[in-house]
Motif scaffolding. Structure first.
Motif, short mmCIF file in Angstrom:
data_model
loop_
_atom_site.label_atom_id
_atom_site.label_comp_id
_atom_site.label_asym_id
_atom_site.label_seq_id
_atom_site.Cartn_x
_atom_site.Cartn_y
_atom_site.Cartn_z
N ASN A 142 39.10 45.53 44.19
CA ASN A 142 38.12 44.45 44.16
C ASN A 142 37.07 44.68 43.08
O ASN A 142 36.60 43.73 42.43
N PHE A 143 36.71 45.94 42.87
CA PHE A 143 35.73 46.26 41.83
C PHE A 143 36.26 45.84 40.46
O PHE A 143 35.54 45.23 39.66
N ILE A 144 37.54 46.16 40.20
CA ILE A 144 38.15 45.79 38.91
C ILE A 144 38.25 44.28 38.77
O ILE A 144 37.95 43.71 37.72
N LEU A 148 36.48 41.83 35.97
CA LEU A 148 37.27 40.95 35.10
C LEU A 148 36.94 39.47 35.32
O LEU A 148 37.50 38.62 34.64
N GLY A 149 36.06 39.20 36.28
CA GLY A 149 35.70 37.83 36.58
C GLY A 149 36.72 37.08 37.39
O GLY A 149 36.68 35.84 37.48
N LEU A 150 37.67 37.81 38.03
CA LEU A 150 38.71 37.17 38.82
C LEU A 150 38.33 37.03 40.29
O LEU A 150 39.08 36.45 41.07
N MET A 151 37.17 37.59 40.65
CA MET A 151 36.70 37.50 42.03
C MET A 151 35.19 37.38 42.03
O MET A 151 34.51 37.98 41.18
N ASP A 152 34.67 36.63 42.98
CA ASP A 152 33.23 36.43 43.10
C ASP A 152 32.58 37.74 43.55
O ASP A 152 32.87 38.24 44.65
#
Length: 302
Positions: A142-144, A148-152
């Motif tokens: 989740n941190f990665i 990368l802007g793929l998760m809020d």
């Protein structure tokens, strides 16, 4: 048949006898007994009771079960198992690439080969716990993804608790764990290819891609057949990953056919019904095996 040949055969079968006995006890007998159970009603307490095709009628929604329809849990699980086959081409392509990468005489190449193989020999209980932590809402995955802007970043979620992606998250773990195993098989296949053919092609002006496509890939075709067949069957009967990581959740999104068999046998104690479902899964695996064999043209290398 002369005495010498008979003696040779006796010695050969004498060496094979212990393994054949183990095969008979732990492989052939369970297959035969499981097939018999598929036509019975059995709850482990009472003796098996022959019911003919009733278990299959219940699975397919036929006969007395026509009004109810097919068993939705089983067919939903089988659909997820077939979805799992999507991991097969990915793992084969990556394994071939990885095998070509480590098929070189480089410093410490043995260390790299060993490192890639470590996940294969790691217990799935350990792998499951590790990836459960990595998929946690505050874990490294989740941190990665947030970086990368793929998760809020303000609303991280556990990937295994999201019904839309949980199955694919488990697929990735299967990919990660099995990559080294197939890499070793492809590495053996690469080392069996006559190097003089590749050298002759390079001398004739062939590019690396032409050498790979016209010499390396045809030479690997028997290995591709074996590896793709093994991984397809493993994908259809996937269970360990599901059992350790999600137990079929969330909301049944990772519920597979083999998990259905487990639930019927060891939770509901319907061993006959579970055996019937297992037999259907075996037939589906056989169909996919035949398709696999046809696609690879029987594994001929020429």
């Amino acid at each position: 048949m002369n005495a010498r040949l008979l003696r040779t055969l006796a010695i050969a079968y004498g060496f094979m006898l212990p393994m054949l006995a183990l095969k008979a006890v732990y492989a052939f007998w369970p297959i035969l007994f499981g097939t018999y159970l598929a036509f019975t009603e059995y709850n482990i307490i009472s003796p098996p009771k022959w019911v003919g095709l009733r278990n299959f009628e219940e699975l397919f929604g036929l006969g007395a079960f026509a009004a109810r329809g097919p068993d939705r849990d089983f067919w939903y699980g089988l659909t997820n198992s077939i979805k799992y086959v999507l991991v097969v081409p990915v793992i084969q392509i990556l394994s071939i690439g990885l095998a070509m990468l480590v098929n070189r005489q480089l410093p410490a190449i043995g260390l790299f080969r060993t490192a890639y193989y470590v996940p294969v020999v790691t217990s799935f209980a350990v792998v499951g716990l590790m990836w459960n932590w990595m998929y946690n809402q505050y874990g490294p995955v989740n941190f990665i993804l947030t970086r990368l802007g793929l998760m809020d970043a303000g609303n991280p979620t556990n990937l295994l608790s999201n019904p839309a992606i949980a199955l694919y998250a488990v697929m990735f773990v299967t990919l990660w764990k099995g990559l080294g195993y197939y890499m070793v098989l492809y590495l053996a296949g690469l080392q069996s290819i006559d190097k003089s053919l590749e050298e002759a092609a390079v001398i004739d002006g062939a590019s690396r891609w032409q050498v790979f496509w016209n010499i390396t890939l045809p030479g690997l075709r028997p290995t591709i057949l074996v590896c793709s067949l093994l991984s397809t069957i493993s994908a259809i009967k996937v269970f360990e990953e599901i059992f350790v990581m999600t137990a079929g959740g969330p909301a049944g999104s990772t519920y597979t056919a083999m998990y259905f068999v487990y639930a019927q046998a060891f939770q509901d104690f319907r061993y006959g019904y579970a055996a019937a479902a297992g037999l259907v899964i075996a037939v589906v695996s056989l169909i996919f095996g035949v398709i696999n064999f046809r696609l690879t043209r029987g594994g001929n290398s020429s």
